[in-house]
Design a protein around this motif. Structure first.
Motif, short mmCIF file in Angstrom:
data_model
loop_
_atom_site.label_atom_id
_atom_site.label_comp_id
_atom_site.label_asym_id
_atom_site.label_seq_id
_atom_site.Cartn_x
_atom_site.Cartn_y
_atom_site.Cartn_z
N MET A 107 -3.02 -9.73 -4.43
CA MET A 107 -2.00 -8.92 -5.11
C MET A 107 -0.57 -9.35 -4.82
N ASN A 108 -0.41 -10.46 -4.13
CA ASN A 108 0.94 -10.99 -3.93
C ASN A 108 1.33 -11.95 -5.05
N ILE B 103 -4.10 2.97 2.69
CA ILE B 103 -3.83 2.41 1.36
C ILE B 103 -3.94 0.90 1.40
N ARG B 104 -3.38 0.27 2.43
CA ARG B 104 -3.45 -1.20 2.53
C ARG B 104 -4.89 -1.67 2.64
N ASN B 105 -5.71 -0.96 3.41
CA ASN B 105 -7.11 -1.35 3.57
C ASN B 105 -7.87 -1.25 2.25
N ARG B 106 -7.57 -0.21 1.48
CA ARG B 106 -8.25 -0.07 0.19
C ARG B 106 -7.83 -1.18 -0.77
N ASP C 72 4.69 0.60 -4.21
CA ASP C 72 5.32 1.21 -3.04
C ASP C 72 4.23 1.90 -2.21
N THR C 73 3.77 1.22 -1.17
CA THR C 73 2.64 1.72 -0.37
C THR C 73 2.96 3.04 0.31
N ALA C 74 4.16 3.18 0.83
CA ALA C 74 4.53 4.43 1.52
C ALA C 74 4.52 5.61 0.57
N LEU C 75 5.04 5.42 -0.65
CA LEU C 75 5.06 6.50 -1.64
C LEU C 75 3.63 6.87 -2.05
N VAL C 76 2.79 5.87 -2.26
CA VAL C 76 1.39 6.12 -2.63
C VAL C 76 0.67 6.89 -1.53
N ALA C 77 0.94 6.54 -0.27
CA ALA C 77 0.31 7.24 0.85
C ALA C 77 0.68 8.72 0.83
N ARG C 78 1.94 9.04 0.51
CA ARG C 78 2.35 10.44 0.45
C ARG C 78 1.67 11.16 -0.71
N GLN C 79 1.55 10.47 -1.85
CA GLN C 79 0.94 11.11 -3.02
C GLN C 79 -0.56 11.36 -2.82
N LEU C 80 -1.22 10.44 -2.12
CA LEU C 80 -2.67 10.57 -1.93
C LEU C 80 -3.04 11.17 -0.57
N PHE C 81 -2.00 11.58 0.18
CA PHE C 81 -2.22 12.25 1.48
C PHE C 81 -3.04 11.35 2.42
N CYS C 82 -2.61 10.09 2.51
CA CYS C 82 -3.28 9.11 3.38
C CYS C 82 -2.24 8.42 4.25
N HIS C 83 -2.70 7.77 5.29
CA HIS C 83 -1.84 6.91 6.08
C HIS C 83 -1.59 5.62 5.30
N PRO C 84 -0.39 5.02 5.39
CA PRO C 84 -0.13 3.76 4.66
C PRO C 84 -1.15 2.67 4.96
N ASN C 85 -1.65 2.62 6.20
CA ASN C 85 -2.65 1.60 6.51
C ASN C 85 -3.96 1.83 5.75
N LEU D 181 -11.20 3.68 -4.84
CA LEU D 181 -10.48 2.41 -4.97
C LEU D 181 -9.69 2.34 -6.27
N LEU D 182 -10.30 2.80 -7.37
CA LEU D 182 -9.60 2.77 -8.65
C LEU D 182 -8.38 3.68 -8.63
N ALA D 183 -8.51 4.87 -8.06
CA ALA D 183 -7.37 5.80 -8.00
C ALA D 183 -6.25 5.23 -7.14
N THR D 184 -6.61 4.60 -6.03
CA THR D 184 -5.59 4.01 -5.16
C THR D 184 -4.87 2.87 -5.85
N LEU D 185 -5.63 1.98 -6.49
CA LEU D 185 -5.02 0.85 -7.20
C LEU D 185 -4.14 1.34 -8.33
N ASP D 186 -4.62 2.30 -9.11
CA ASP D 186 -3.86 2.83 -10.24
C ASP D 186 -2.56 3.46 -9.78
N THR D 187 -2.63 4.27 -8.74
CA THR D 187 -1.43 4.94 -8.22
C THR D 187 -0.45 3.93 -7.66
N TRP D 188 -0.95 2.92 -6.98
CA TRP D 188 -0.09 1.88 -6.39
C TRP D 188 0.65 1.10 -7.47
#
Length: 292
Positions: free
Chosen positions: A261-262, A246-249, A231-244, A218-225
């Motif tokens: 986070m809005n 990333i959104r769930n995390r 940019d959720t799509a870019l983070v998904a590519r960097q962490l090799f995950c589906h964008p959904n 969770l910390l790595a996902t938040l930090d990268t985001w």
């Protein structure tokens, strides 16, 4: 000696002494640097470049030495109220000041420092800091460095030096030049009182209490985001995950911290909390290409 130091700092308890310890050792390090510089001035027969370098080192100290400012104006032809920036690198570098002048129109001067790194004072003139950053990044792409924000006037060089030093610490082992004005949370955090830093870390307490694998994910996902402008799509590519994924995390972090986070204020709070947690645990900032 410890009791005497504690009394001098106004510390009445062991907890207060522990809180004051960072300031005590910072002051000790500054005094040591001043002694080394003074010894160099007394024992080394300085040439013109060495004299300029030692003079610039005096300009980086608190409190500002009015005599050193006047000497810099008269002997180095620096403008008393000009625009300046401080650059620091972890390693000693063979800096080509002539090449930097050609590429940036800035006058860049090395500073005599007792440590193993490289410190530069850049007189920017009417230019902004961007050309200097681009030139240094292209000349030393694999070296870890940091540049403080541009300041107005020679009297503000100590502040610029402190901010560049904090940004260098926040950069961890990342190659390239980290800009303090792009990493203000991490740069300013060391100057905050310990209770404020503890309160910042407390924001992440529900996340930090998870099992290590889940916490780190969770910390790595938040930090990268946050590093990638949310940019959720870019983070998904960097962490090799589906964008959904990333959104769930991120939703899980929202639920645990109670910070949607809005809202911009919540993003700032989470950024400060991450930087405070990294500083407290002495965790280096991970290197991600294209993120500074």
């Amino acid at each position: 000696m410890q009791v005497t130091a504690a009394e001098r700092l106004g510390a009445q308890t062991a907890d207060q002494l522990a809180r004051n310890a960072p300031e005590f050792w910072q002051a000790t390090c500054r005094d040591a640097e001043h002694l080394i510089t003074a010894y160099q001035e007394a024992t080394d027969p300085p040439g013109p470049d060495a004299t300029a370098s030692v003079l610039l080192a005096r300009l980086l100290r608190h409190p500002v030495d009015p005599t050193a400012v006047t000497q810099a104006v008269t002997t180095l032809a620096l403008h008393r109220e000009g625009q300046y920036a401080i650059v620091r690198y972890r390693d000693r570098l063979p800096v080509s000041t002539a090449e930097l002048r050609d590429r940036t129109a800035a006058t860049v001067l090395p500073v005599a420092q007792p440590d193993t790194g490289t410190t530069l004072v850049a007189s920017l003139g009417s230019a902004d800091i961007d050309p200097l950053v681009r030139a240094l990044d292209s000349m030393y792409p694999d070296r870890c460095g940091a540049v403080g924000p541009a300041v107005a006037g020679l009297a503000r060089l100590p502040l610029a030096y402190e901010l560049a030093t904090s940004a260098l610490h926040a950069a961890g082992d990342r190659p390239g030049l980290t800009r303090a004005d792009h990493r203000m949370c991490a740069t300013l955090l060391p100057a905050c009182p310990e209770p404020a830093r503890a309160a910042a870390v407390g924001i992440l307490e529900p996340v930090l209490g998870l099992a290590p694998h889940e916490r780190d994910r969770l910390l790595a996902t938040l930090d990268t985001w946050l590093d990638n402008r949310c940019d959720t799509a870019l983070v998904a590519r960097q962490l090799f995950c589906h964008p959904n994924t990333i959104r769930n995390r991120l939703r899980r972090v929202e639920v645990l911290t109670g910070l949607p986070m809005n809202r911009p204020n919540n993003l700032v709070a989470l950024t400060v909390a991450l930087e405070a947690h990294r500083a407290r645990t002495n965790t280096p900032r991970p290197f991600r290409p294209g993120v500074k």
